[in-house]
Design an enzyme around this catalytic site. Structure first.
Site, mmCIF file in Angstrom:
data_model
loop_
_atom_site.group_PDB
_atom_site.id
_atom_site.type_symbol
_atom_site.label_atom_id
_atom_site.label_comp_id
_atom_site.label_asym_id
_atom_site.label_seq_id
_atom_site.Cartn_x
_atom_site.Cartn_y
_atom_site.Cartn_z
ATOM 1 N N ASN A 177 -5.823 12.380 1.119
ATOM 2 C CA ASN A 177 -4.523 12.180 1.788
ATOM 3 C C ASN A 177 -3.459 13.091 1.185
ATOM 4 O OD1 ASN A 177 -4.346 10.020 3.983
ATOM 5 N ND2 ASN A 177 -5.698 9.059 2.468
ATOM 6 N N ARG B 94 2.357 -4.464 -16.656
ATOM 7 C CA ARG B 94 2.602 -3.690 -15.434
ATOM 8 C C ARG B 94 4.018 -3.090 -15.421
ATOM 9 N NH1 ARG B 94 -0.614 -3.953 -11.133
ATOM 10 N NH2 ARG B 94 -1.712 -5.837 -11.744
ATOM 11 N N ASN C 182 2.737 3.149 1.484
ATOM 12 C CA ASN C 182 1.308 3.082 1.161
ATOM 13 C C ASN C 182 0.512 3.285 2.441
ATOM 14 O OD1 ASN C 182 -1.060 2.572 -0.393
ATOM 15 N ND2 ASN C 182 -1.140 0.505 0.441
ATOM 16 N N MET D 212 -4.825 3.018 -7.039
ATOM 17 C CA MET D 212 -5.540 1.739 -7.101
ATOM 18 C C MET D 212 -4.844 0.723 -8.005
ATOM 19 S SD MET D 212 -7.944 2.313 -5.037
ATOM 20 C CE MET D 212 -9.275 1.163 -5.282
ATOM 21 N N ARG D 213 -3.538 0.611 -7.840
ATOM 22 C CA ARG D 213 -2.800 -0.378 -8.629
ATOM 23 C C ARG D 213 -1.707 -1.006 -7.784
ATOM 24 N NH1 ARG D 213 -3.111 -0.936 -13.737
ATOM 25 N NH2 ARG D 213 -0.963 -1.642 -13.887
ATOM 26 N N ILE D 214 -1.464 -2.282 -8.045
ATOM 27 C CA ILE D 214 -0.346 -2.948 -7.388
ATOM 28 C C ILE D 214 0.917 -2.533 -8.131
ATOM 29 C CG2 ILE D 214 0.719 -5.211 -6.970
ATOM 30 C CD1 ILE D 214 -2.102 -6.315 -6.623
ATOM 31 N N HIS E 106 -3.263 2.364 4.248
ATOM 32 C CA HIS E 106 -4.424 1.489 4.115
ATOM 33 C C HIS E 106 -5.332 1.689 5.340
ATOM 34 C CE1 HIS E 106 -6.803 -1.878 2.799
ATOM 35 N NE2 HIS E 106 -6.759 -2.348 4.032
ATOM 36 N N ASP F 35 -1.292 -4.696 0.115
ATOM 37 C CA ASP F 35 -1.425 -4.445 1.560
ATOM 38 C C ASP F 35 -0.653 -5.420 2.446
ATOM 39 O OD1 ASP F 35 -3.194 -2.400 0.780
ATOM 40 O OD2 ASP F 35 -4.919 -3.736 0.905
#
Ligand code: GRF
Length: 234
Positions: free
Chosen positions: A26, A77, A119, A102-104, A121, A157
């Site tokens: 992407n 975090r 983001n 790959m992280r919130i 998805h 998501d």
């Protein structure tokens, strides 16, 4: 019908901070679309939480600055996200594009870039959140699959949807073929969505993102480029 007030999002600058963890296809599509003139933006920095992310090579080849920080070196975090924000600010990023990151993300990052963290998805959210979304869609047996660009929030998501694109699932589709066909669509929709945000005039009412007519037309174009229209639109 929601009665929440409508607010117009401020128009951001055009410098992107792209966050990746892996392959970076992407990211590559965004860089290609910028190079071809179909996206008026600049990638200011590519950030990864993994030093081995293939996408870092793509950034270096394109002459884009990169930064790598492992989340493992931070106690929580919030402190990790504060370090990311620092890197993004150093490079004067205006908009943050999560592209296979790959992280919130926590409020520390979200509040530093309000309404400016996107983001992508590979499903028509809210269906099939999480990993291997195209495989989940195929195994569920849906007839229409696709991808979503949404504003990120603190949960995986779930943020407000900016743009979606759909394709029909074919009888002969496999996990691999559907994933690939959706990825091809992702490569178009993400740049389109970023362009919409950068062009300004987007309004939000609660979770709903209201697009101007021109933006709606741009979104509709996604279905006329390449992949045939989804069955519901034929
Ligand atoms: C894409 O399918 C994206 O939708 C998801 O992670 C994947 C990243 O792929 N969030 P790439 O690294 O951009 O090739």
């Amino acid at each position: 019908m929601t009665t929440e007030p409508i607010r117009t999002l401020p128009t951001p600058g055009r410098r992107l901070g792209v966050l990746i963890s892996g392959r970076g296809s992407n990211l590559k599509a965004i860089l290609d679309n910028i190079a071809s003139g179909s996206l008026d933006a600049e990638v200011a920095i590519v950030f990864s939480n993994r030093g081995k992310a293939k996408g870092l090579e793509i950034a270096k080849k394109a002459g884009v600055p990169t930064a790598v920080l492992s989340h493992r070196a931070f106690p929580d975090r919030e402190s990790y996200d504060a370090a990311i924000v620092e890197r993004l600010r150093e490079h004067k990023a205006d908009v943050v594009c999560l592209a296979g990151f790959m992280r919130i993300v926590s409020p520390v990052l979200l509040n530093a870039f309000p309404d400016r963290v996107l983001n992508i998805h590979p499903s028509l959210l809210p269906a099939f959140k999480g990993l291997d979304a195209p495989c989940q869609a195929l195994d569920y047996g849906v007839r229409i699959a696709g991808c979503t660009v949404h504003f990120a929030d603190e949960t995986l998501d779930t943020g407000p949807v900016l743009l979606q694109a759909a394709i029909p699932v074919r009888d002969e589709d496999t996990h691999e073929s559907l994933t690939t066909r959706i990825l091809t669509l992702e490569h178009r929709i993400y740049s389109k969505a970023i362009g919409l945000l950068l062009d300004g005039g987007i309004r939000r009412q609660g979770r709903r993102v209201l697009l101007s007519e021109a933006a709606e037309r741009a979104a509709a174009e996604i279905h006329t480029e390449g992949e045939r229209k989804p069955t519901y639109a034929q």
